[in-house]
Design an enzyme around this catalytic site. Structure first.
Site, PDB file in Angstrom:
ATOM      1  N   LYS A  11      -4.110  -9.868   6.681  1.00  0.00           N
ATOM      2  CA  LYS A  11      -3.312  -9.599   7.875  1.00  0.00           C
ATOM      3  C   LYS A  11      -3.611  -8.221   8.453  1.00  0.00           C
ATOM      4  O   LYS A  11      -3.743  -8.063   9.672  1.00  0.00           O
ATOM      5  CB  LYS A  11      -1.819  -9.708   7.528  1.00  0.00           C
ATOM      6  N   SER A  51      -6.319  -6.474   8.201  1.00  0.00           N
ATOM      7  CA  SER A  51      -7.661  -6.489   8.791  1.00  0.00           C
ATOM      8  C   SER A  51      -7.642  -7.179  10.150  1.00  0.00           C
ATOM      9  O   SER A  51      -8.291  -6.730  11.100  1.00  0.00           O
ATOM     10  CB  SER A  51      -8.637  -7.203   7.850  1.00  0.00           C
ATOM     11  N   GLY A  89     -12.516  -6.894   4.377  1.00  0.00           N
ATOM     12  CA  GLY A  89     -11.263  -7.576   4.075  1.00  0.00           C
ATOM     13  C   GLY A  89     -10.908  -8.485   5.237  1.00  0.00           C
ATOM     14  O   GLY A  89     -11.250  -8.195   6.393  1.00  0.00           O
ATOM     15  N   ALA A  90     -10.206  -9.574   4.948  1.00  0.00           N
ATOM     16  CA  ALA A  90      -9.880 -10.535   6.010  1.00  0.00           C
ATOM     17  C   ALA A  90      -8.407 -10.918   5.998  1.00  0.00           C
ATOM     18  O   ALA A  90      -8.029 -11.991   6.472  1.00  0.00           O
ATOM     19  CB  ALA A  90     -10.750 -11.786   5.868  1.00  0.00           C
ATOM     20  N   GLU A 103       7.044  -0.736  11.580  1.00  0.00           N
ATOM     21  CA  GLU A 103       5.909  -1.656  11.382  1.00  0.00           C
ATOM     22  C   GLU A 103       6.423  -3.048  11.015  1.00  0.00           C
ATOM     23  O   GLU A 103       7.472  -3.208  10.401  1.00  0.00           O
ATOM     24  CB  GLU A 103       4.978  -1.118  10.297  1.00  0.00           C
ATOM     25  N   THR A 104       5.675  -4.041  11.415  1.00  0.00           N
ATOM     26  CA  THR A 104       6.105  -5.427  11.222  1.00  0.00           C
ATOM     27  C   THR A 104       5.504  -6.084   9.987  1.00  0.00           C
ATOM     28  O   THR A 104       5.994  -7.120   9.542  1.00  0.00           O
ATOM     29  CB  THR A 104       5.735  -6.267  12.460  1.00  0.00           C
ATOM     30  N   CYS A 113       0.821  -1.211   0.000  1.00  0.00           N
ATOM     31  CA  CYS A 113       0.000   0.000   0.000  1.00  0.00           C
ATOM     32  C   CYS A 113       0.854   1.260   0.000  1.00  0.00           C
ATOM     33  O   CYS A 113       0.383   2.332  -0.405  1.00  0.00           O
ATOM     34  CB  CYS A 113      -0.941   0.011   1.202  1.00  0.00           C
ATOM     35  N   ARG A 138       4.233   1.373  -1.325  1.00  0.00           N
ATOM     36  CA  ARG A 138       5.322   1.421  -2.305  1.00  0.00           C
ATOM     37  C   ARG A 138       5.137   0.375  -3.388  1.00  0.00           C
ATOM     38  O   ARG A 138       4.507  -0.664  -3.175  1.00  0.00           O
ATOM     39  CB  ARG A 138       6.671   1.200  -1.619  1.00  0.00           C
TER      40      ARG A 138
END
Length: 458
Positions: free
Chosen positions: A194, A196, A191-192, A116-117, A50, A52
């Site tokens: 990661k 979400s 959405g389901a 962020e992971t 989202c 890059r």
């Protein structure tokens, strides 16, 4: 051989531009396959998130401009964008700077939310997809293995992700700032994946009353909802739920708008214009931008999360500096391996030549040595091997040092002549010579800290 990165990210381009260059998993594989067809690209990988879209690639020295043009041609083909529409937003970096960039991206240092992971999993997926498409060979196997190890090490040894550790966290934090408290609020997650799941986790930890999950695949919606004791629904029920909820967080991989202005218009009328906050963290975007035209409907995109991120930035500065030190160390280690790859065949040939001479001389004295006991013969064998290794130790170290200093070509040619190894492959400009097996051997010797496990399959 040049290792390079070309791409756009949240710092160089708006979400409107990024979403047009965002690719699905299927498109990533197709793009990689196109990039490596013929010349000049040797290896290629595409990282599309989202925040890059980047192409990592290797290309023969002297063909870098041809490589860039080749990539831009296919980026345009896959996005239907004229290069002039995005060329000013591109960044282009090579060799050590490119390696450092990839390691920083993987560790989360270049993310919208520092530390962020989620990016670790995204880089791993890009590596896997590109490998399946045939874009990964010895250089990129080494590159991504070490990038993933570095990312894990940064998170293990620093506290860089102790605050807002994901875009999902930041989106929930934004909702908290808007409402003051999420107590008795109802949230809808579309959405389901990661992101979400992380959003649902953070919503519940902030005291939200209900979370409803909607997904294209009803089974995945149910699985996610069951993890938190939430509710789930099908897309057919979306309009119905829009009449009742306070917060919408949407993160799908849909190539089209999931929520349109007309839906929100009807929902606002039904709910008597009670405020609705929509947080769209998808790229391409899930929510039609004109939704903001509706009274009391407040739409935020992933770019709007920057203010939330900034509020926690100060606390993460020190940990970011610690992470930079780790990355510098790992980059230096990788560059030694990367620059010494081409001397591996010559070093192997030199060792084989010395071993042949050792065995030949022992054979000459076979009759004189046959009266020795097996233990004594073994001692002689070990002694001669030790002598050979000690003689070769300094020349081998010097060859590697010259390679790191980009001085290897002349010295390798001289060494090949001195030891009659001209028939061995001496790297010329732009040629790739090290076999995967030889490269793996060097990789193992340069990662003696015991972390050469496969991140690709874990």
């Amino acid at each position: 051989m040049i290792l390079a990165v070309i791409g756009i990210n949240h710092e160089t381009a708006s979400v409107e531009t990024r979403e047009q260059l965002a690719f699905s998993s299927k498109q990533v594989k197709e793009l990689v396959q196109k990039l490596i067809e013929g010349q000049p690209i040797k290896e290629a990988s595409v990282l599309s998130t989202c925040n890059r879209t980047e192409v990592h690639f290797t290309v023969n020295t002297g063909q870098i401009e041809a490589g860039k043009n080749h990539i831009m041609t296919y980026l345009s083909d896959f996005s239907d964008l004229d290069p002039r529409e995005y060329v000013d937003h591109l960044y282009f970096i090579t060799d050590q700077e490119a390696v450092s960039h990839i390691f920083k991206v993987t560790a989360g240092l270049n993310s919208l939310v520092t530390g962020e992971t989620e990016i670790l999993g995204q880089v791993k997926k890009a590596y896997q997809l590109s490998d399946e498409a045939g874009g990964v060979d010895s250089i990129f196997h080494g590159l991504y293995q070490q990038a993933l190890r570095t990312g894990k090490r940064v998170h293990r040894e620093t506290g860089i992700n102790d605050n807002a550790a994901s875009v999902s966290y930041a989106s929930v934090e934004l909702a908290t700032k808007i409402f003051g408290s999420l107590q008795n609020r109802r949230a809808l997650i579309i959405g389901a994946g990661k992101m979400s799941e992380l959003a649902a986790r953070h919503l519940y930890s902030n005291g939200v009353k209900d979370v409803i999950v909607i997904n294209r695949t009803i089974e995945r919606a149910k699985n996610l909802a069951d993890k938190f004791g939430g509710l789930y629904a099908s897309y057919d029920q979306l309009s119905e739920w829009l009449n009742e909820i306070d917060i919408v967080i949407t993160s799908t991989g849909a190539p089209h708008f999931v929520i349109k202005e007309e839906q929100i218009k009807r929902a606002m009328k039904s709910r008597k214009y009670s405020p609705m906050f929509l947080i769209d963290i998808a790229v391409p975007r899930d929510v039609e931008p004109s939704v903001n035209n509706q009274d009391n409907a407040y739409l935020y995109t992933i770019d709007d999360l920057e203010a939330v991120v900034e509020s926690n930035m100060q606390e993460r500065q020190e940990e970011a500096r610690n992470a930079e030190l780790i990355i510098s160390e790992e980059v230096a280690e990788f560059m030694v391996w990367y620059k010494t790859r081409d001397v591996v065949p010559l070093i192997s040939a030199l060792r084989e030549k010395a071993e042949d001479v050792r065995k030949m001389e022992l054979e000459k004295y076979h009759k004189k040595l046959k009266n020795l006991s097996p233990k004594e013969q073994e001692a002689v064998d070990k002694l001669t091997k030790s002598i050979v290794n000690k003689i070769l130790k300094e020349p081998v170290l010097r060859i590697k040092e010259f390679a790191v200093e980009d001085k290897s070509e002349l010295y390798m040619a001289t060494l090949a002549q001195l030891f009659d190894l001209e028939d061995e492959v001496i790297p010329k400009d732009g040629e790739e010579h090290s076999s995967s097996k030889e490269v793996e051997s060097v990789t193992q010797s340069s990662t003696e800290r015991g972390h050469h496990e496969s991140d690709f399959h874990n």
